[in-house]
Structure formats: C-alpha cells, structure tokens
Design an enzyme around this catalytic site. Sequence first.
Site, PDB file in Angstrom:
ATOM      1  N   VAL A 116       0.838  -1.206   0.000  1.00 26.52           N
ATOM      2  CA  VAL A 116       0.000   0.000   0.000  1.00 26.52           C
ATOM      3  C   VAL A 116       0.870   1.252   0.000  1.00 26.52           C
ATOM      4  O   VAL A 116       0.612   2.206  -0.743  1.00 26.52           O
ATOM      5  CB  VAL A 116      -0.960  -0.001   1.208  1.00 26.52           C
ATOM      6  CG1 VAL A 116      -1.769   1.290   1.258  1.00 26.52           C
ATOM      7  CG2 VAL A 116      -1.896  -1.204   1.145  1.00 26.52           C
TER       8      VAL A 116
ATOM      9  N   GLY B 258      14.668  -1.654   7.697  1.00 29.66           N
ATOM     10  CA  GLY B 258      15.548  -2.114   6.614  1.00 29.66           C
ATOM     11  C   GLY B 258      15.399  -1.256   5.373  1.00 29.66           C
ATOM     12  O   GLY B 258      15.215  -1.735   4.262  1.00 29.66           O
TER      13      GLY B 258
ATOM     14  N   ARG C 238      17.127  -1.638   1.610  1.00 29.49           N
ATOM     15  CA  ARG C 238      16.634  -2.528   0.550  1.00 29.49           C
ATOM     16  C   ARG C 238      15.263  -2.105   0.024  1.00 29.49           C
ATOM     17  O   ARG C 238      14.712  -2.733  -0.881  1.00 29.49           O
ATOM     18  CB  ARG C 238      16.603  -3.977   1.057  1.00 29.49           C
ATOM     19  CG  ARG C 238      15.672  -4.197   2.217  1.00 29.49           C
ATOM     20  CD  ARG C 238      15.643  -5.614   2.775  1.00 29.49           C
ATOM     21  NE  ARG C 238      15.080  -5.625   4.115  1.00 29.49           N
ATOM     22  CZ  ARG C 238      13.784  -5.492   4.401  1.00 29.49           C
ATOM     23  NH1 ARG C 238      12.904  -5.359   3.433  1.00 29.49           N
ATOM     24  NH2 ARG C 238      13.362  -5.475   5.664  1.00 29.49           N
TER      25      ARG C 238
ATOM     26  N   LYS D 115      -7.151  -0.728  10.797  1.00 25.52           N
ATOM     27  CA  LYS D 115      -8.468  -0.990  11.389  1.00 25.52           C
ATOM     28  C   LYS D 115      -8.385  -1.289  12.870  1.00 25.52           C
ATOM     29  O   LYS D 115      -9.247  -0.902  13.643  1.00 25.52           O
ATOM     30  CB  LYS D 115      -9.170  -2.141  10.668  1.00 25.52           C
ATOM     31  CG  LYS D 115      -8.388  -3.437  10.663  1.00 25.52           C
ATOM     32  CD  LYS D 115      -9.008  -4.507   9.790  1.00 25.52           C
ATOM     33  CE  LYS D 115      -8.077  -5.720   9.720  1.00 25.52           C
ATOM     34  NZ  LYS D 115      -6.903  -5.529   8.842  1.00 25.52           N
TER      35      LYS D 115
ATOM     36  N   GLY E 121      -2.601 -15.310  -3.370  1.00 22.95           N
ATOM     37  CA  GLY E 121      -2.199 -14.181  -2.538  1.00 22.95           C
ATOM     38  C   GLY E 121      -3.372 -13.484  -1.859  1.00 22.95           C
ATOM     39  O   GLY E 121      -3.205 -12.418  -1.256  1.00 22.95           O
TER      40      GLY E 121
ATOM     41  N   GLU F  34      -3.627 -15.226   3.814  1.00 22.09           N
ATOM     42  CA  GLU F  34      -2.340 -15.367   4.493  1.00 22.09           C
ATOM     43  C   GLU F  34      -2.040 -16.842   4.739  1.00 22.09           C
ATOM     44  O   GLU F  34      -2.938 -17.687   4.713  1.00 22.09           O
ATOM     45  CB  GLU F  34      -2.403 -14.674   5.864  1.00 22.09           C
ATOM     46  CG  GLU F  34      -2.932 -13.267   5.856  1.00 22.09           C
ATOM     47  CD  GLU F  34      -1.858 -12.253   5.528  1.00 22.09           C
ATOM     48  OE1 GLU F  34      -0.665 -12.600   5.635  1.00 22.09           O
ATOM     49  OE2 GLU F  34      -2.207 -11.132   5.139  1.00 22.09           O
TER      50      GLU F  34
ATOM     51  N   LYS G 195     -13.484  -3.949  11.523  1.00 18.72           N
ATOM     52  CA  LYS G 195     -14.091  -3.035  10.549  1.00 18.72           C
ATOM     53  C   LYS G 195     -15.545  -2.736  10.924  1.00 18.72           C
ATOM     54  O   LYS G 195     -16.011  -1.603  10.807  1.00 18.72           O
ATOM     55  CB  LYS G 195     -14.021  -3.649   9.151  1.00 18.72           C
ATOM     56  CG  LYS G 195     -12.585  -3.850   8.640  1.00 18.72           C
ATOM     57  CD  LYS G 195     -12.580  -4.699   7.363  1.00 18.72           C
ATOM     58  CE  LYS G 195     -11.169  -4.937   6.850  1.00 18.72           C
ATOM     59  NZ  LYS G 195     -11.142  -5.944   5.751  1.00 18.72           N
TER      60      LYS G 195
END
Lengths: 424, 424
Positions: free
Chosen positions: B21, B46, B49, B105, B187, B190, B205
């Site tokens: 996002v 990090g 990268r 949320k 995808g 999870e 939500k």
Amino acid sequence: MTSNAGDNAALSVALVGFGTVGRAVARILCNGAHRRLQLTHICNRGIARKKADWVPDGVTWTEDIDVVLGSDADIVVELIGGLEPATDWIRRALEAGKSVVTANKQVIAQGGAELAALARRHEVQLGFEAAVAGGIPIIHGLRQGLAGDRLFRVLAILNGTCNYILTRMEAGGVAFDAALREAQDLGYAEADPSADVDGQDAQAKLAILSAVGLRCPIAPESIPLHTITTVDAIDFVYARRLGCTIRQVSRAQRSADGRVCAGVQPMLVPRSSALARVNGSRNIVVVEGERGGETAFSGHGAGGDPTAVAVVSDLEAVAAAPAGGADNLLDGAAVPVAEAFESAHYVRFMVNDRPGIVAALAGVFARHGLNLDSVLQDPGGRKQQLAFVMTLDPCDSGIVNAALRDAAALDFHARPPLWMPVLA
Amino acid sequence: MTSNAGDNAALSVALVGFGTVGRAVARILCNGAHRRLQLTHICNRGIARKKADWVPDGVTWTEDIDVVLGSDADIVVELIGGLEPATDWIRRALEAGKSVVTANKQVIAQGGAELAALARRHEVQLGFEAAVAGGIPIIHGLRQGLAGDRLFRVLAILNGTCNYILTRMEAGGVAFDAALREAQDLGYAEADPSADVDGQDAQAKLAILSAVGLRCPIAPESIPLHTITTVDAIDFVYARRLGCTIRQVSRAQRSADGRVCAGVQPMLVPRSSALARVNGSRNIVVVEGERGGETAFSGHGAGGDPTAVAVVSDLEAVAAAPAGGADNLLDGAAVPVAEAFESAHYVRFMVNDRPGIVAALAGVFARHGLNLDSVLQDPGGRKQQLAFVMTLDPCDSGIVNAALRDAAALDFHARPPLWMPVLA
C-alpha cells in the site's frame, strides 16, 4: 479550527420551495438532531396555504425571495426547480454572501461552473448532492471519497421513472404504454413523461457526473439521447434470449484524446451485471478508476425523504466548513462529446413479411463491413408487424447507424428499426 | 478560506510503512496529479533494501520514526498495521501537531475515540477511510454523504478472503480447504488465515462502521464471531435449494433500547440479494436509514491500489481543510452488544445414521418452542457422515442456540451441528 460555526453557533437556513422535498427537509431540521442548523425562513408561492403547524413559531413564512435574500440567513436551500428564476436567485444568494444548497440538476448542469466560481469569490459553499441520484451520496463519493483516483468511466441508471417502466415491462411482460400508465398511477411518472422517457432528466445528471467524476465538463445538450418509448415487450423476450435485460443507461467515458464519449439511451445489459439488478425506481452509479477499479453506489434516486437526506448532508457539510469555498470540480470549458463508441449491437426490425427481407438487411450490413453475430426469429410468426432481431459483433456505433439509415430506406418496415448497444 | 494550504502551499507527507500500500501511495503522490501534497519522508525497517529509483531525490529515507515525528511533515501516513507501535506513533504524531491518515483498522477500532479527541485538541485531522473496505469510500459516505439521515442497520461483506473462498465453494463445488489453498496461492489469503476466516478482521471493521454509521461505538471484541471453516460444500447444495447462497456477513443494528445487535458469521443470503451478488474478493456495505432507505456501496475492499486511493482521498481531505479538526463520530463510551437477534435459521446436522434421529432433534426444537419450516434430506444418502438440514421459522437466535446446546449432547453427531441465520 475554522473561524466560525463552532458546535454552538447554529447556521440559519432559508428554504426556498416548500413542496415534497422542502417539507421533508424542514421535518429533518425541526427534529432536533441537527444542532448546527436552524430553520429560519420558508419561501413559497401562495405561502398562506403552505403553512404547517409543526414548524416552530420563530420561522418566517414569505412568498418574497427578497425577504430571504435580504435576511441574515447563512444558507439558502433552492428547491423550486427549473432554470429560471432559480439560477438568478442562487446567483443573488451567493452574491449576498450566503452558501447555497440546491437539488436543481438543470441549474448545476447548465451554470454550475459560473455559480461555483461565484461561491469561491464570496467564500461561501455551493452544495448539489441532491441534484444527482437523490439519496445516493454520489457527489460526496466522487468529490472526496474517490479523490485519490483518476476515474475514466461512469455507467449509471439515473432516472427512476424509466427504470420502473423497464423493470415492469421485464417482469410483467407488459407493453410500454401500460407500464407508463402504472408509473403515472403510482406517482413515479409525470402526466407529461417526456423529460424522463426521452432522456433529458438523465442527460443533465450525467453532465454533472462527467464534470465531477471524470473532471470533464460537458454541455448537457451535447449528450446524445435516444428515447425508451420505442422499446417493445418483444425486445425483452429477445434480450432474455441473449442473457440480457434492457435499461435506460447513462454512460460517459473519458477518451485518450481528451473528448468524452457519452449518451443516454436504452441498452441491453447482461442479466448478471450490476445495472440489470437495479429494480424499480432505484438508481445506481458505477464508476471505474485507473487504480481503484470498479466502485458502485446504489439507492433511492428520488422521493422526498431520500432527496431531503442529500440536502441536509450538504447543509451539514456547510456547517462543518462554512467558509470553505466551493471546489473547482465544475470548472473549465465544456469538452466536446463524441457520439460514436465501440460496442456490440442489437437491432430489432418490425416488418411486413415477404421473401428476401433477411437477405436485404444482411446485405446492407455486409456493405458497411459489419459482421452479424446472430439472427433471432421465432418460427411461425405473424406476417404483419413481424419482429426479428439481428445482433452485430463489436464495432463502431457510427457505422451501425449509417447502415441503419440505409436499411430504413427499404420498403418493408412496419416500424423504424430499433437500435440498442449491448453492454459488454 | 481556511487559514492555510491555498492551492499553492503543498502539504508535506511522511509515509510510515513502505509495503504494497505504501508503494502504491507513493506512486500516486509522485505522479504529479496531487499538487496540494508533497511526499517528503519514507520510513520503514531495513530502509536500504526498500529504496526505489522512481522516488524523487528530495525525499528523506529513514528507519527512525523519530526522524519523521521531529520533521516538519504536515501529515503522517501510518501503514505499518498492528496495534503497537502504530497506536503510539499515531498518538505522538498528533501531539506533534501533524494530521494522521491511517489504514489501520485495529488501531481505529480499539483507540479511535481517544485518537480523534487528541486530533481535535491539536486542531489536526485523523483520516481512516482506508481502514474499512479499502477502495470503497464508505467512511466519507457515512460521515458526510449520509449525514442527513439516521442509519439503523449495516449489513456488509468486509473480508475479501472469506468472500473469495465462499464464492469459489459456491461456483466450483469445492471443499473449504481446497478453496482456501486456492486463495493462498493467489495471494488473497495469508499463510495463517485465522483472522480472516474466523472473523477478527471483519470484527474490527464492523466496530468502526457501527461508530461512524450508527453513531454507536462498540468494543470490537464484544462482537460475537463464528468461523466460516465449518461451512461444508454440502451447505451450498442445501442453501441453493432454499434460494440462497452463503456469505460471511457482518451485521450491526441499533435497537430501540440503545444497544447494538451485531455479529460476524456465515449466513444464508437470498441469491437475489445484493450481498449474494458480491463475488470474489469484492466488498459491499449496505446501510439502511430512517429516511433514505437502503443505500449500497460496493467495490474493491483490499489490494494496494484501491487502498492507496482511499489513503490519498483522505490526504486530499486534509489538504482541503488542514485545520478542520477530526469530527466526533468515534466518540462516546462503548455501548453493549447483544448477541441474540430475530431471524430464520438454518441448521445442518452431520450424523452417523440410525433410526430416530430426526424425531430426537425435532423433539429438542419442540421443547424449546421452535417451529420447523423445512427438513431437507436427500434420499439414498450414506450412513456415516450423513448431512441433513432443518430450517426454523423466524425466532430469537438465543433460543436456537440453547436448543442446539441440548441437541449437541445427543450421541449420533459425526460433527457438531452448523447453525447459520438466514437473511430475510
């Protein structure tokens, strides 16, 4: 915090127009839930017979717009409809430093850019949520909720009268005239229904959606219209065979060359599509953005209470930021509207039967380089007023209409051919 | 005009969290269309990268939140997810006089009221459009677009993973596990899908929608949950026979006594309903108001680009009124959530067959005063793991669950009975 209108300082509201919507707005403002808003004036012709006992005593009743414009009302709500004197009154209210909330699609479609500029100059607001699709918060959705996207298409059902008529024809197999009479009996259609069924009502709303949603202002009268009055009960039979139903669709698409392709007309829409599932007098607006994909808003597009909700939502927005100034979404010179667009096509012929008709029509399409996708003709049909359908592979609608002009010159038609695009 | 941020003074934006996002937000901010917003900081673990060559040179890359909080960024965009340290960082950003836009949320559902109050105290904004239903502008729609109505019900599909799994089970007749694996491969789910399939994601939500839409703040953990993992392929067969399909439905309804009746669970929904027609990973929110009736919003509930649109829409809202202050829609003490509600009911039993089972179950329901509407059992079924269904006339769900506790004690069950309410 903005400079004025903390929670304690209510803004005074003058209602101009006390019909169905005006009364519903007054009821909401008088029920105590909107403490930032106080109804102070009601203006209408023949005000004596309009007075209602549930309106608080302090409210000024008048038939003189100058009383409103000369008052210290912070917001004028214009609900009289029509271009004039509404445009003039809105202009004068803005010039007097008052914010304006209106449900007037004609005024905003024709003069919205000028009025918004005037509002900015006087540091007041111009709200018009109620001008498009009644209770559906589509203007807020496009202005603020989808501000992060770049929209390129609007597909909508914006006229509840047409949708009622077409869904009755679909469900009941009734003829157009009978469905129209039903709609009139129920109060969904006017005695003169032409602005609804011929498309001028949706035309004005679509022009506003093009400006606010696509950021492409267009002149409403430049949007091509096709009436739904030529749709016959038999068309629903053939549409169903094609997996479709029929809706008055308002569409606008921003094209790569900066033009807008737009129209209001009956179309075949797949029965599985969101547009097909909008029944009765409801409205829907489906927008497509480069990043957010397809987003749909549906609800009650008309009626006193839903429209009043839109008006009061605009009033609350003014109360939240009274000096915010109108945004510039209506600005800019009108862009040209293209008529022709790419789609599949449905053409229904009604002929006095004789040998050679299909051959003649197929020949016309062939000469224009158009490819037939299907020919639908039920066996054993009558000879007079025989209806049959040809569908065409996706192609430019301009070529189809040129072919149909040629076809119309043939001498076997009992009625002019009916062309409808088929939504993919 | 508000005191700052005319069209020329861009607000500086710090992105905290540079995942899917965050990158999509940065792309939009860097494309030149949002001139009131300038990306100035990107903060992520990090960070070395993470650097992307399409981000302008002037942007500061950091892994230190204190660099962001100590900067002169006007707005902090929080996209790291999870309760902590996100809540702490948002609190510190607001205290530093920065507006905050978040897609989180959990933070808003748990701490939204406190954070909104903090924002008001510091005269900055708190935007959370992206926290609910991704690209659908539902928070703007409820906050502003329907501000003139008084909403009493929310029915929604808020979890795209569940909706993908259930629509795959519906269309393909596949088992839950196979549909889940498909969703994981694509995808959409999870590796640990429990927050989606058990309902905690939708729970947070729904708590936000109850506060913003119904004006009833509720504690998210007080919303009863039922997992979709117990839904079997056979349930879609029986649901279809009842004219329904199955969806994970989030519902909240304000009751006359000031409580909220709410839940997240699989439900039977009529195939003709708006909820049934939401396929794949899309979301829908249907609200019902006292005046405006039913209004529906649908679109992409997740994904980098749609969620980024919501974030940027909030950023534009801040730019339009940077000192506007957060509204008070999240305020107030949490109201109690009632579990029981009135509806028709579907109960699927899976038993090791023997004589007397239907009689025993019918007896249990009769003792609780519950009326059977139908018993669905296909002839010739197997004896082990035999599935059959009883449906009950509309009644209080609390009584049904009491009856099911009695029924569960009987010794013929191969699996615990599955209860699902049937949406009217």
